[in-house]
Design a protein around this motif. Structure first.
Motif, PDB file in Angstrom:
ATOM      1  N   GLU A 106      -5.820 -41.729  -9.859  1.00 42.57           N
ATOM      2  CA  GLU A 106      -6.209 -42.034 -11.236  1.00 42.57           C
ATOM      3  C   GLU A 106      -6.997 -40.878 -11.845  1.00 42.57           C
ATOM      4  N   ALA A 107      -7.832 -40.243 -11.041  1.00 45.30           N
ATOM      5  CA  ALA A 107      -8.588 -39.090 -11.522  1.00 45.30           C
ATOM      6  C   ALA A 107      -7.649 -37.920 -11.828  1.00 45.30           C
ATOM      7  N   ALA A 108      -6.618 -37.756 -10.992  1.00 48.51           N
ATOM      8  CA  ALA A 108      -5.648 -36.679 -11.231  1.00 48.51           C
ATOM      9  C   ALA A 108      -4.908 -36.913 -12.542  1.00 48.51           C
ATOM     10  N   ALA A 109      -4.497 -38.161 -12.782  1.00 47.99           N
ATOM     11  CA  ALA A 109      -3.798 -38.474 -14.033  1.00 47.99           C
ATOM     12  C   ALA A 109      -4.698 -38.187 -15.231  1.00 47.99           C
ATOM     13  N   GLU A 110      -5.959 -38.557 -15.104  1.00 50.94           N
ATOM     14  CA  GLU A 110      -6.899 -38.305 -16.203  1.00 50.94           C
ATOM     15  C   GLU A 110      -7.050 -36.808 -16.464  1.00 50.94           C
ATOM     16  N   SER A 111      -7.132 -36.010 -15.387  1.00 50.93           N
ATOM     17  CA  SER A 111      -7.324 -34.565 -15.566  1.00 50.93           C
ATOM     18  C   SER A 111      -6.099 -33.913 -16.201  1.00 50.93           C
ATOM     19  N   TYR A 112      -4.904 -34.372 -15.847  1.00 51.03           N
ATOM     20  CA  TYR A 112      -3.697 -33.812 -16.470  1.00 51.03           C
ATOM     21  C   TYR A 112      -3.654 -34.132 -17.958  1.00 51.03           C
ATOM     22  N   GLY A 113      -4.277 -35.239 -18.340  1.00 58.81           N
ATOM     23  CA  GLY A 113      -4.274 -35.627 -19.744  1.00 58.81           C
ATOM     24  C   GLY A 113      -4.920 -34.609 -20.664  1.00 58.81           C
ATOM     25  N   TYR A 114      -5.727 -33.695 -20.109  1.00 55.68           N
ATOM     26  CA  TYR A 114      -6.388 -32.692 -20.945  1.00 55.68           C
ATOM     27  C   TYR A 114      -5.469 -31.540 -21.325  1.00 55.68           C
ATOM     28  N   GLY A 115      -4.191 -31.599 -20.923  1.00 58.33           N
ATOM     29  CA  GLY A 115      -3.217 -30.633 -21.415  1.00 58.33           C
ATOM     30  C   GLY A 115      -3.133 -29.365 -20.597  1.00 58.33           C
ATOM     31  N   TYR A 116      -2.678 -28.303 -21.241  1.00 64.43           N
ATOM     32  CA  TYR A 116      -2.350 -27.064 -20.541  1.00 64.43           C
ATOM     33  C   TYR A 116      -3.566 -26.226 -20.174  1.00 64.43           C
ATOM     34  N   HIS A 117      -4.587 -26.242 -20.999  1.00 66.07           N
ATOM     35  CA  HIS A 117      -5.787 -25.434 -20.747  1.00 66.07           C
ATOM     36  C   HIS A 117      -5.448 -23.974 -20.474  1.00 66.07           C
ATOM     37  N   GLY A 118      -4.540 -23.428 -21.265  1.00 65.51           N
ATOM     38  CA  GLY A 118      -4.184 -22.023 -21.134  1.00 65.51           C
ATOM     39  C   GLY A 118      -3.210 -21.719 -20.024  1.00 65.51           C
ATOM     40  N   GLN A 119      -2.818 -22.711 -19.224  1.00 58.83           N
ATOM     41  CA  GLN A 119      -1.851 -22.469 -18.150  1.00 58.83           C
ATOM     42  C   GLN A 119      -0.428 -22.522 -18.702  1.00 58.83           C
ATOM     43  N   ALA A 120       0.479 -21.818 -18.059  1.00 57.88           N
ATOM     44  CA  ALA A 120       1.886 -21.884 -18.448  1.00 57.88           C
ATOM     45  C   ALA A 120       2.394 -23.306 -18.249  1.00 57.88           C
ATOM     46  N   PRO A 121       3.197 -23.832 -19.174  1.00 58.95           N
ATOM     47  CA  PRO A 121       3.714 -25.196 -19.027  1.00 58.95           C
ATOM     48  C   PRO A 121       4.421 -25.451 -17.701  1.00 58.95           C
TER      49      PRO A 121
ATOM     50  N   GLY B  38       3.133 -44.479 -14.574  1.00 56.68           N
ATOM     51  CA  GLY B  38       3.582 -44.401 -15.962  1.00 56.68           C
ATOM     52  C   GLY B  38       2.920 -43.263 -16.707  1.00 56.68           C
ATOM     53  N   GLN B  39       1.617 -43.072 -16.482  1.00 57.03           N
ATOM     54  CA  GLN B  39       0.912 -41.974 -17.136  1.00 57.03           C
ATOM     55  C   GLN B  39       1.454 -40.624 -16.685  1.00 57.03           C
ATOM     56  N   MET B  40       1.609 -40.439 -15.372  1.00 55.36           N
ATOM     57  CA  MET B  40       2.073 -39.154 -14.856  1.00 55.36           C
ATOM     58  C   MET B  40       3.512 -38.858 -15.280  1.00 55.36           C
ATOM     59  N   ALA B  41       4.375 -39.876 -15.216  1.00 56.38           N
ATOM     60  CA  ALA B  41       5.761 -39.671 -15.646  1.00 56.38           C
ATOM     61  C   ALA B  41       5.818 -39.347 -17.135  1.00 56.38           C
ATOM     62  N   GLY B  42       4.986 -40.032 -17.927  1.00 58.19           N
ATOM     63  CA  GLY B  42       4.955 -39.767 -19.355  1.00 58.19           C
ATOM     64  C   GLY B  42       4.483 -38.361 -19.668  1.00 58.19           C
ATOM     65  N   MET B  43       3.453 -37.886 -18.947  1.00 60.95           N
ATOM     66  CA  MET B  43       2.958 -36.533 -19.190  1.00 60.95           C
ATOM     67  C   MET B  43       3.956 -35.475 -18.714  1.00 60.95           C
ATOM     68  N   THR B  44       4.684 -35.767 -17.630  1.00 54.50           N
ATOM     69  CA  THR B  44       5.756 -34.864 -17.203  1.00 54.50           C
ATOM     70  C   THR B  44       6.808 -34.760 -18.303  1.00 54.50           C
TER      71      THR B  44
END
Length: 442
Positions: free
Chosen positions: A157-172, A207-213
């Protein structure tokens, strides 16, 4: 084992323990097999020579325009590439050394090795091997979304939350590799019977991780893959019982047809999202109204667009602080103005569009590369609408040429192309317009 001469197209042992390559062999997907062999330096001509196939046939198979169905051809490929028969559903070949070749990859459950594998596959973009790796990761979890599930979900759940912050300058593509790696760790948890509340939490995270992918794939311009991942996200959201997550998935999915030329389809998905979200002021409800407004504007339904904008503003005014952070999963003021910018730009209301652009840029971090570029292209479209096409073209060219290579694709290119196509044909010979055309084409 017979002392046979080495094949000119013998695949390296590391491919035979690569889970993507092994899956392709088991499915006899020679488009992926040939593409991955080519990626490690085996030319199509060498494959043709080793497998007694015409070079043109190998090229067609690699492009996916023809398939291998004849057993004799499968056997020739096995011999030419020195692939153990068991991996292709064949009898063992006389040259095989079963003591050193295993059909199970030794890193199949090692997240770090899987992460590096995905990063390597995605480094060259959304190639056939990379897409095969993504599909394998998605279907592994997708097929388990019905029985029961895990133990401690806190890390996931923490990993999903951290991915929610977007790219943060990283390549997609780097974000994509990391996201999908963590997503695959859900599979063993999904196969273990669990109490209903734990199962719901796990499906919500899936669902969150698949949606962000799906969001990253959308940004990279891979519409088909994006829709497939949104489908998995919707299934996981439905099983989780989280109606707001389901509404969020539908609203985000609506942005695929919205940004790639199908506003009517986008409006249909956005309307479904609004219905699922209900009338409470939630992140999903505001997002759905804003996406509906953009869809209506693109579909030349100005009255409906303005009504949806009014609804979005009203919901935003009542949105709890807990849902206002700037992430993919929530809905902050910056995101609201990004949507308003595009809606008002499309409606030709350049004054209000510029107000939203200025506010969104003010709220956007310097690392929000893609968002800032899209806002600049919206501003350029406003210049075109107000009669300064030359400035519009120059501003868009500057925005595109200032991007890192990993960003100059997909959604950004599509938005720039929309501007170019909105310029009347009689202006296409002008220098600034030609420069825009060349940058978009490149």
């Amino acid at each position: 084992m017979d002392d046979l001469p080495p094949s000119p197209a013998q695949v390296p042992h590391r491919l035979l323990t690569d889970p993507v390559f092994v899956r392709a062999l088991r499915e006899r997907d020679f488009t992926v097999v040939f593409a991955m062999a080519h990626d490690v330096g085996i030319s199509f001509n060498r494959i043709a020579e080793a497998c007694a196939l015409k070079a043109e046939r190998v090229s067609q198979i690699a492009r996916g325009t023809t398939a291998v169905t004849a057993l004799t051809t499968v056997e020739r490929i096995a011999g030419g590439l020195r692939i153990p028969g068991a991996l292709l559903g064949l009898a063992a070949q006389p040259w095989e050394d079963t003591a050193v070749l295993s059909t199970e990859p030794d890193h199949g459950e090692d997240p770090m090795k899987r992460r590096n594998l995905l990063r390597g596959a995605l480094a060259a973009g959304l190639t056939a091997p990379a897409l095969a790796a993504l599909t394998a990761a998605r279907t592994d979890v997708d097929q388990t979304l019905s029985p029961d599930t895990p133990q401690d979900l806190a890390d996931l759940e923490a990993a999903a939350e951290s991915y929610g912050y977007g790219y943060h300058g990283q390549a997609p593509t780097r974000v994509l590799a990391d996201l999908v790696t963590d997503f695959t760790t859900l599979r063993p948890l999904l196969t273990v019977p669990q109490p209903a509340p734990v199962r719901a939490r796990l499906c919500r995270t899936a669902g969150q991780m698949a949606g962000m992918t799906a969001i990253v794939l959308h940004d990279l311009g891979s519409r088909r893959e994006s829709r497939a991942w949104f489908g998995t996200a919707a299934r996981a959201a439905a099983e989780s019982g989280d109606g707001q997550l389901h509404a969020w998935v539908l609203a985000r999915e609506a942005m695929v047809p919205l940004n790639y030329g199908a506003p009517k389809a986008a409006a249909g998905l956005a309307d479904r999202a609004r219905l699922a979200a209900g009338t409470r002021p939630t992140a999903a409800a505001v997002l759905a109204a804003a996406v509906a407004a953009r869809s209506y504007a693109l579909n030349h339904q100005s009255e409906q667009a303005r009504a949806a904008l009014t609804a979005a503003d009203a919901l935003m005014a009542r949105l709890p602080e807990s849902e206002r952070s700037d992430t993919w999963l929530t809905y902050g003021e910056q995101k609201h103005h990004v949507h308003l910018s595009h809606a008002f730009t499309t409606l030709g209301d350049t004054r209000r569009a510029r107000e939203s652009q200025a506010r969104a840029l003010e709220l956007s971090a310097p690392t929000s590369t893609m968002t800032r570029t899209l806002l600049n292209i919206d501003a350029a479209a406003c210049s075109h609408h107000d009669g300064d096409t030359e400035q519009a073209c120059r501003r868009t060219v500057d925005a595109l040429t200032g991007l890192p290579d990993g960003y100059r694709t997909g959604l950004v290119r599509r938005r720039a192309l929309d501007l170019y196509e909105a310029i009347p044909a009689q202006h296409h010979r002008e220098r600034a317009v030609r420069e825009l055309r060349d940058v978009v084409a490149g």
